[in-house]
Design a protein around this motif. Structure first.
Motif, PDB file in Angstrom:
ATOM      1  N   UNK A  55      33.346  39.608  37.429  1.00  0.00           N
ATOM      2  CA  UNK A  55      33.586  39.943  36.023  1.00  0.00           C
ATOM      3  C   UNK A  55      35.073  39.955  35.709  1.00  0.00           C
ATOM      4  N   UNK A  56      35.874  40.484  36.634  1.00  0.00           N
ATOM      5  CA  UNK A  56      37.320  40.516  36.413  1.00  0.00           C
ATOM      6  C   UNK A  56      37.905  39.110  36.411  1.00  0.00           C
ATOM      7  N   UNK A  57      37.426  38.255  37.304  1.00  0.00           N
ATOM      8  CA  UNK A  57      37.919  36.879  37.353  1.00  0.00           C
ATOM      9  C   UNK A  57      37.603  36.143  36.057  1.00  0.00           C
ATOM     10  N   UNK A  58      36.421  36.356  35.526  1.00  0.00           N
ATOM     11  CA  UNK A  58      36.051  35.697  34.265  1.00  0.00           C
ATOM     12  C   UNK A  58      36.901  36.210  33.105  1.00  0.00           C
ATOM     13  N   UNK A  59      37.143  37.528  33.081  1.00  0.00           N
ATOM     14  CA  UNK A  59      37.962  38.098  32.012  1.00  0.00           C
ATOM     15  C   UNK A  59      39.404  37.597  32.099  1.00  0.00           C
ATOM     16  N   UNK A  60      39.952  37.554  33.318  1.00  0.00           N
ATOM     17  CA  UNK A  60      41.331  37.086  33.470  1.00  0.00           C
ATOM     18  C   UNK A  60      41.466  35.631  33.076  1.00  0.00           C
ATOM     19  N   UNK A  61      40.443  34.851  33.275  1.00  0.00           N
ATOM     20  CA  UNK A  61      40.518  33.419  32.977  1.00  0.00           C
ATOM     21  C   UNK A  61      40.679  33.140  31.485  1.00  0.00           C
ATOM     22  N   UNK A  62      40.238  34.071  30.642  1.00  0.00           N
ATOM     23  CA  UNK A  62      40.309  33.826  29.197  1.00  0.00           C
ATOM     24  C   UNK A  62      41.511  34.507  28.542  1.00  0.00           C
ATOM     25  N   UNK A  63      42.288  35.281  29.304  1.00  0.00           N
ATOM     26  CA  UNK A  63      43.429  35.991  28.713  1.00  0.00           C
ATOM     27  C   UNK A  63      44.453  35.007  28.156  1.00  0.00           C
ATOM     28  N   UNK A  64      44.956  35.331  26.976  1.00  0.00           N
ATOM     29  CA  UNK A  64      46.053  34.584  26.365  1.00  0.00           C
ATOM     30  C   UNK A  64      47.228  35.544  26.193  1.00  0.00           C
ATOM     31  N   UNK A  65      48.435  35.056  25.916  1.00  0.00           N
ATOM     32  CA  UNK A  65      49.575  35.965  25.753  1.00  0.00           C
ATOM     33  C   UNK A  65      49.260  37.109  24.792  1.00  0.00           C
ATOM     34  N   UNK A  66      49.651  38.321  25.176  1.00  0.00           N
ATOM     35  CA  UNK A  66      49.335  39.512  24.393  1.00  0.00           C
ATOM     36  C   UNK A  66      50.028  39.475  23.040  1.00  0.00           C
TER      37      UNK A  66
END
Length: 408
Positions: A55-66
């Motif tokens: 779940x963390x890997x999937x969430x990190x994969x979609x992160x864009x600059x804050x």
């Protein structure tokens, strides 16, 4: 390990994984500080590389600059995930930074910190926090009830509360804080109203956590204990959590204003606003290098007239308009006035001329305030020294010389 604890942790990690997946599916979360911080924090836990890994890997994969700290959404998936983890692993969660807590950028003046608020007036005893009810805040700021200093919303129980503390401490006239509007009772994780009320009632523990607060991350990192204690002494909390009727809020504002104890004197030293309590008339009048203006009303045609003259006394422009704003706007646009004091004087005279035109009273243009200091200012603008022999310099000197009538 106790079987009940194991089962509780297993269910909690399932909730965390579900909410992280929901965050990954929600485009608005990708640039939000809530998801960024939650992912970064949970990755450091023992469960990060294990049960929470996919779940963390999937969430990190979609992160864009804050792009923003927190949107204050009705349902915050990262907040639910963080809360679930905290309930199952309270000791581990206590050490995690699960919410954006960076200090806001400070500015001079009041309020010193930016935020979602509207300033109504400086010298008033009541601040109104409408929590998640933005419409109520907008309504009150438009109505500008007597006694209200500032109106704003609050979506988080850390950065948002820190900004309220700093902004209120910077205004000693504020002695009451009305908490109204909808606090977050859904599964958002943030409970800003309950947390702020707890702060005012109970203060902080030794770790900077608000005592009695039930929000996601009620930890204050960017204000010190001296500031918090002063804030608690300065304001009295008026709790109207859940109340969204502006009429009820206005009634409480009136009640607070009637018992205003006066400015608070115990705030820590801040670089606040400069208060000038004895403003004075201008001591000198420096002519505008662009020339001077003559104002008069034309009552017969219901219009205002402005004539512009060069400093040599030559008329070079005549303006007509029906309102002061139309005329001073055009004067400024055409560069016929270059000094702020002359622009202020023009606005005052146009308002007087308009009033005379509407009432039928006679109008005589007032002399500009201050002693004339012409030659130095005008000649500095033309680049000449004190021995200027231009037409402008000659006329200024002639006006300074006493006339034969005045000498009698």
């Amino acid at each position: 390990m106790n079987a009940n604890i194991e089962e509780k942790r297993r269910r909690a990690l399932e909730v965390v994984s579900e909410q992280l997946s929901a965050s990954a599916d929600a485009r608005k979360c990708h640039a939000c500080g809530c998801l960024h911080k939650t992912v970064e924090a949970l990755e450091t836990t023992p469960a990060g590389p294990g049960d929470l890994g996919p779940a963390l890997a999937r969430a990190r994969a979609v992160l864009t600059p804050e792009e923003y700290d927190c949107l204050g959404c009705p349902v915050c998936f990262p907040a639910i995930a963080a809360n679930a983890f905290g309930e199952a692993y309270p000791d581990e969660a206590e050490a995690l930074d699960l919410c954006p807590t960076e200090a806001a950028v400070e500015r001079r003046g009041w309020p010193p910190l930016t935020g979602d608020y509207r300033v109504v007036r400086w010298r008033a005893p009541v601040a109104v926090c409408t929590l998640n009810s933005a419409e109520l805040a907008a309504h009150l700021s438009r109505d500008r009830p007597a006694g209200v200093s500032i109106v704003g919303t609050l979506h988080t129980e850390n950065l948002g509360i820190e900004r309220i503390i700093r902004n209120i401490l910077a205004n000693p006239h504020i002695r009451f804080l009305i908490l109204c509007g909808e606090d977050t009772t859904q599964a958002i994780g943030h409970l800003p109203g309950q947390s702020l009320a707890s702060l005012l009632a109970n203060g902080l523990d030794e770790r900077g956590r608000i005592l009695g607060a039930r929000g996601k991350r009620p930890v204050l990192k960017n204000v010190n204990r001296e500031q918090v204690d002063a804030f608690r002494r300065q304001v009295e909390a008026i709790e109207l959590l859940g109340e969204e009727r502006s009429s009820v809020v206005r009634d409480r504002v009136r009640e607070c204003t009637a018992r205003d104890p006066g400015p608070f004197s115990g705030a820590p030293e801040e670089d606040g606003i400069v208060e000038i309590r004895a403003a004075h008339e201008p001591r000198r009048m420096i002519p505008d290098p662009a020339g001077f203006l003559v104002v008069y009303p034309d009552a017969a045609h219901q219009r205002l007239i402005v004539e512009h003259y060069t400093n040599a006394g030559v008329l070079d422009c005549v303006l007509e308009g029906s309102t002061p704003a139309a005329l001073y706007g055009t004067v400024i646009e055409r560069g016929l006035v270059t000094r702020l004091d002359h622009a202020a004087y023009l606005g005052r005279e146009l308002a007087r001329a308009q009033q005379a035109m509407e009432t039928g009273e006679p109008y005589i243009q007032d002399r500009a305030p201050g002693e004339v200091e012409e030659r130095e200012a005008v000649l500095a603008a033309c680049g000449c020294g004190p021995t200027c022999t231009s037409e402008t310099g000659r006329q200024i000197d002639e006006r300074r010389e006493p006339s034969s009538d005045s000498a009698k």
